[in-house]
Design a protein around this motif. Structure first.
Motif, PDB file in Angstrom:
ATOM      1  N   TYR A  30       0.841  -1.197   0.000  1.00  0.00           N
ATOM      2  CA  TYR A  30       0.000   0.000   0.000  1.00  0.00           C
ATOM      3  C   TYR A  30       0.873   1.242   0.000  1.00  0.00           C
ATOM      4  N   TYR A  63      -3.448   3.669  -2.326  1.00  0.00           N
ATOM      5  CA  TYR A  63      -3.467   2.651  -3.368  1.00  0.00           C
ATOM      6  C   TYR A  63      -3.030   1.342  -2.726  1.00  0.00           C
ATOM      7  N   ARG A  65      -2.597  -3.006  -3.309  1.00  0.00           N
ATOM      8  CA  ARG A  65      -2.586  -4.119  -4.253  1.00  0.00           C
ATOM      9  C   ARG A  65      -2.187  -5.403  -3.529  1.00  0.00           C
ATOM     10  N   TRP A  86      -1.011  -8.756  -9.883  1.00  0.00           N
ATOM     11  CA  TRP A  86      -1.465  -7.795  -8.887  1.00  0.00           C
ATOM     12  C   TRP A  86      -2.925  -7.436  -9.125  1.00  0.00           C
ATOM     13  N   THR A  88      -5.306  -4.371  -8.013  1.00  0.00           N
ATOM     14  CA  THR A  88      -5.106  -3.043  -7.432  1.00  0.00           C
ATOM     15  C   THR A  88      -6.441  -2.336  -7.203  1.00  0.00           C
ATOM     16  N   ASN A  90      -8.053   1.461  -5.026  1.00  0.00           N
ATOM     17  CA  ASN A  90      -7.699   2.670  -4.264  1.00  0.00           C
ATOM     18  C   ASN A  90      -8.921   3.108  -3.468  1.00  0.00           C
TER      19      ASN A  90
END
Length: 94
Positions: A30, A63, A65, A86, A88, A90
């Motif tokens: 993060y 953010y 992931r 990944w 991801t 946010n």
């Protein structure tokens, strides 16, 4: 990793995902930066399906992931590692 969700809390983020089979662990990162420069890294046990990131700055966009990591031994008895893709997301803290 499937079903990855991020929920905002006061100065924290709660993460949930669906358990993946046959993996060794999850890797979580993060950051306040979209490119994950200076990201915090956390290794999470394969048995966990949730994690709370605490002590974050209030009202900041983070953010986050996550990916699954699998290890196995090949025919030559060498340990090999497979890194998942990944996932991801946010979210802003409260």
């Amino acid at each position: 990793v499937k079903g990855f969700k991020v929920t905002q809390k006061k100065k924290s983020l709660k993460l949930k995902w669906k358990k993946a089979r046959g993996i060794k662990r999850y890797e979580l990162q993060y950051s306040l930066n979209k490119d994950f420069s200076g990201a915090e890294k956390i290794n999470i046990s394969k048995s966990k399906t949730s994690y709370t990131i605490k002590k974050l700055k209030p009202k900041e966009k983070y953010y986050v992931r996550i990916r699954a990591i699998k290890t196995y031994r090949d025919a030559g008895n060498m340990i090999k590692t497979i890194l998942g893709l990944w996932v991801t997301k946010n979210k802003k803290t409260k």
